[in-house]
Design a protein around this motif. Structure first.
Motif, PDB file in Angstrom:
ATOM      1  N   PRO A  84      32.208 -41.734  -6.169  1.00  0.00           N
ATOM      2  CA  PRO A  84      30.796 -41.889  -6.524  1.00  0.00           C
ATOM      3  C   PRO A  84      30.418 -43.363  -6.647  1.00  0.00           C
ATOM      4  CG  PRO A  84      32.057 -41.150  -8.426  1.00  0.00           C
ATOM      5  CD  PRO A  84      32.999 -41.144  -7.268  1.00  0.00           C
ATOM      6  N   VAL A  85      29.211 -43.677  -6.224  1.00  0.00           N
ATOM      7  CA  VAL A  85      28.715 -45.053  -6.225  1.00  0.00           C
ATOM      8  C   VAL A  85      27.446 -45.126  -7.068  1.00  0.00           C
ATOM      9  CG1 VAL A  85      27.773 -46.916  -4.810  1.00  0.00           C
ATOM     10  CG2 VAL A  85      29.711 -45.561  -3.975  1.00  0.00           C
ATOM     11  N   PRO A  93      16.513 -48.571  -1.617  1.00  0.00           N
ATOM     12  CA  PRO A  93      16.296 -47.132  -1.852  1.00  0.00           C
ATOM     13  C   PRO A  93      17.554 -46.328  -1.602  1.00  0.00           C
ATOM     14  CG  PRO A  93      15.259 -47.838   0.202  1.00  0.00           C
ATOM     15  CD  PRO A  93      15.721 -49.082  -0.489  1.00  0.00           C
ATOM     16  N   LYS A  94      17.618 -45.178  -2.245  1.00  0.00           N
ATOM     17  CA  LYS A  94      18.801 -44.336  -2.140  1.00  0.00           C
ATOM     18  C   LYS A  94      19.057 -43.932  -0.696  1.00  0.00           C
ATOM     19  CE  LYS A  94      20.949 -40.135  -3.953  1.00  0.00           C
ATOM     20  NZ  LYS A  94      20.811 -38.979  -4.873  1.00  0.00           N
ATOM     21  N   SER A  95      18.006 -43.670   0.060  1.00  0.00           N
ATOM     22  CA  SER A  95      18.181 -43.245   1.453  1.00  0.00           C
ATOM     23  C   SER A  95      18.926 -44.304   2.268  1.00  0.00           C
ATOM     24  CB  SER A  95      16.814 -42.967   2.088  1.00  0.00           C
ATOM     25  OG  SER A  95      15.975 -44.116   2.004  1.00  0.00           O
ATOM     26  N   GLU A  96      18.644 -45.580   2.019  1.00  0.00           N
ATOM     27  CA  GLU A  96      19.356 -46.651   2.714  1.00  0.00           C
ATOM     28  C   GLU A  96      20.765 -46.809   2.169  1.00  0.00           C
ATOM     29  OE1 GLU A  96      19.048 -51.480   3.606  1.00  0.00           O
ATOM     30  OE2 GLU A  96      17.513 -50.488   2.397  1.00  0.00           O
ATOM     31  N   LEU A  97      20.903 -46.659   0.866  1.00  0.00           N
ATOM     32  CA  LEU A  97      22.206 -46.838   0.231  1.00  0.00           C
ATOM     33  C   LEU A  97      23.208 -45.799   0.728  1.00  0.00           C
ATOM     34  CD1 LEU A  97      23.460 -48.726  -1.884  1.00  0.00           C
ATOM     35  CD2 LEU A  97      22.896 -47.013  -3.621  1.00  0.00           C
ATOM     36  N   VAL A  98      22.735 -44.579   0.953  1.00  0.00           N
ATOM     37  CA  VAL A  98      23.613 -43.507   1.434  1.00  0.00           C
ATOM     38  C   VAL A  98      24.326 -43.916   2.710  1.00  0.00           C
ATOM     39  CG1 VAL A  98      23.598 -41.195   2.463  1.00  0.00           C
ATOM     40  CG2 VAL A  98      22.388 -41.603   0.321  1.00  0.00           C
ATOM     41  N   SER A  99      23.601 -44.536   3.628  1.00  0.00           N
ATOM     42  CA  SER A  99      24.228 -44.946   4.891  1.00  0.00           C
ATOM     43  C   SER A  99      25.137 -46.150   4.701  1.00  0.00           C
ATOM     44  CB  SER A  99      23.147 -45.267   5.925  1.00  0.00           C
ATOM     45  OG  SER A  99      22.343 -46.361   5.501  1.00  0.00           O
ATOM     46  N   ALA A 102      28.518 -44.692   3.023  1.00  0.00           N
ATOM     47  CA  ALA A 102      29.140 -43.474   3.579  1.00  0.00           C
ATOM     48  C   ALA A 102      30.623 -43.746   3.896  1.00  0.00           C
ATOM     49  CB  ALA A 102      28.389 -43.047   4.838  1.00  0.00           C
ATOM     50  N   PRO A 103      31.480 -42.746   3.626  1.00  0.00           N
ATOM     51  CA  PRO A 103      31.212 -41.358   3.230  1.00  0.00           C
ATOM     52  C   PRO A 103      31.163 -41.125   1.712  1.00  0.00           C
ATOM     53  CG  PRO A 103      33.533 -41.588   3.673  1.00  0.00           C
ATOM     54  CD  PRO A 103      32.924 -42.946   3.917  1.00  0.00           C
ATOM     55  N   ALA A 104      31.125 -42.197   0.930  1.00  0.00           N
ATOM     56  CA  ALA A 104      31.045 -42.033  -0.524  1.00  0.00           C
ATOM     57  C   ALA A 104      29.706 -41.395  -0.908  1.00  0.00           C
ATOM     58  CB  ALA A 104      31.202 -43.388  -1.210  1.00  0.00           C
ATOM     59  N   GLN A 105      29.645 -40.889  -2.138  1.00  0.00           N
ATOM     60  CA  GLN A 105      28.451 -40.219  -2.627  1.00  0.00           C
ATOM     61  C   GLN A 105      27.670 -41.149  -3.562  1.00  0.00           C
ATOM     62  OE1 GLN A 105      27.781 -37.070  -1.412  1.00  0.00           O
ATOM     63  NE2 GLN A 105      29.587 -37.577  -0.173  1.00  0.00           N
ATOM     64  N   VAL A 106      26.373 -41.263  -3.343  1.00  0.00           N
ATOM     65  CA  VAL A 106      25.531 -42.097  -4.207  1.00  0.00           C
ATOM     66  C   VAL A 106      25.166 -41.294  -5.452  1.00  0.00           C
ATOM     67  CG1 VAL A 106      23.372 -43.359  -4.425  1.00  0.00           C
ATOM     68  CG2 VAL A 106      24.626 -43.394  -2.254  1.00  0.00           C
ATOM     69  N   GLU A 107      25.656 -41.756  -6.607  1.00  0.00           N
ATOM     70  CA  GLU A 107      25.354 -41.083  -7.869  1.00  0.00           C
ATOM     71  C   GLU A 107      23.933 -41.371  -8.312  1.00  0.00           C
ATOM     72  OE1 GLU A 107      26.221 -38.768 -11.311  1.00  0.00           O
ATOM     73  OE2 GLU A 107      27.304 -39.041  -9.422  1.00  0.00           O
ATOM     74  N   GLY A 108      23.445 -42.585  -8.084  1.00  0.00           N
ATOM     75  CA  GLY A 108      22.092 -42.942  -8.482  1.00  0.00           C
ATOM     76  C   GLY A 108      21.978 -44.428  -8.749  1.00  0.00           C
ATOM     77  N   ILE A 109      20.855 -44.807  -9.319  1.00  0.00           N
ATOM     78  CA  ILE A 109      20.563 -46.205  -9.628  1.00  0.00           C
ATOM     79  C   ILE A 109      20.564 -46.382 -11.140  1.00  0.00           C
ATOM     80  CG2 ILE A 109      18.811 -48.022  -9.490  1.00  0.00           C
ATOM     81  CD1 ILE A 109      17.894 -46.788  -6.862  1.00  0.00           C
ATOM     82  N   ALA A 110      21.206 -47.450 -11.599  1.00  0.00           N
ATOM     83  CA  ALA A 110      21.213 -47.794 -13.023  1.00  0.00           C
ATOM     84  C   ALA A 110      20.666 -49.214 -13.172  1.00  0.00           C
ATOM     85  CB  ALA A 110      22.620 -47.705 -13.602  1.00  0.00           C
TER      86      ALA A 110
END
Length: 251
Positions: A84-85, A93-99, A102-110
């Motif tokens: 998890p990241v 944005p999360k959509s950009e961070l996902v790429s 990858a292949p890790a999972q974006v947990e969110g923004i803190a």
């Protein structure tokens, strides 16, 4: 928990100081070497490693990079699928961070603040799942934010801190001019405001309204100064200023 942190700028360094005593093993990257070295010398459970080793030896990764650095650095390293990241970058944005991870999972923004280093500070988490609480809830306070738009509103609202502190410094300077007691003037105002704001449990909703009502004695000094400022546009100025900041996000 084994936590890897890429980036050791001002906020990431404060974050490490805020969570280092919560029992984690923390591996920080070599970026900002002076900060990384200071952290490793300050805490026995903080070590330094190259970027890829940080990822290879971490259960969860926190990204404390500037957005432009993240966009150039992250494609050059390898994340694991089970990793998890958490990003400290509200601008990515999360959509950009996902790429990017990858292949890790974006947990969110803190979004932590400098006071996290001392404990008792809010940490905006979008979303605030179990992992966010485990990472940041030991000595600080997780604030749950549901959507990116809500996060932007919280980020705009946090800017009230500087104007509020400026009001206190103006009152301190006025009081010092009257009494000659600069140290006691500042100490008095810090205790007065801090004690009033934290008198009620943090879980109590409406604490600000309750405090305002307690200070609403007709003819009292607090009510008179508040109304004096409101009559001169205080509410409108604050609303306009916050809306200006919120509009910078472009949502």
């Amino acid at each position: 928990m084994r936590i890897g942190i890429l980036g050791t700028g001002t906020i990431a360094t404060a974050l490490v100081r805020g969570i280092a005593e919560d029992g984690h093993q923390i591996l920080v990257s070599e970026r900002s070497q002076s900060n990384a070295l200071a952290l490793s010398q300050e805490f026995a459970n903080v070590s330094i490693a190259p970027n890829q080793q940080v990822l290879d030896h971490s259960d969860v990764v926190i990204l404390g990079l500037m957005p432009d650095v993240a966009r150039s650095l992250l494609p050059e390293v390898r994340f694991r699928e089970d990793q998890p990241v958490v990003s400290l970058m509200a601008e990515v944005p999360k959509s950009e961070l996902v790429s990017l991870v990858a292949p890790a999972q974006v947990e969110g923004i803190a979004i932590p603040f400098p006071a996290i280093a001392k404990g008792g500070s809010p940490v905006l988490c979008c979303p605030a799942g179990r992992l966010m609480h485990a990472l940041f809830g030991g000595r600080n306070h997780v604030i749950s934010v549901q959507t990116p738009s809500d996060l932007e509103a919280f980020l705009a609202a946090q800017a009230i801190l500087s104007p509020a502190v400026k009001q206190l410094t103006l009152a301190r300077d006025w009081l010092t001019a009257k009494t000659g007691e600069a140290g006691e003037a500042e100490r008095f105002l810090r205790l007065l405001v801090g004690g009033g704001l934290l008198a009620a449990p943090l879980e109590h909703e409406g604490a600000l309204d309750d405090l305002l009502a307690a200070l609403d004695t007709p003819g009292g000094f607090n009510a008179e100064l508040r109304d004096f400022l409101l009559e001169r546009g205080m509410k409108q100025h604050i609303d306009d200023g916050l809306e200006k900041l919120f509009s910078r996000f472009g949502t």
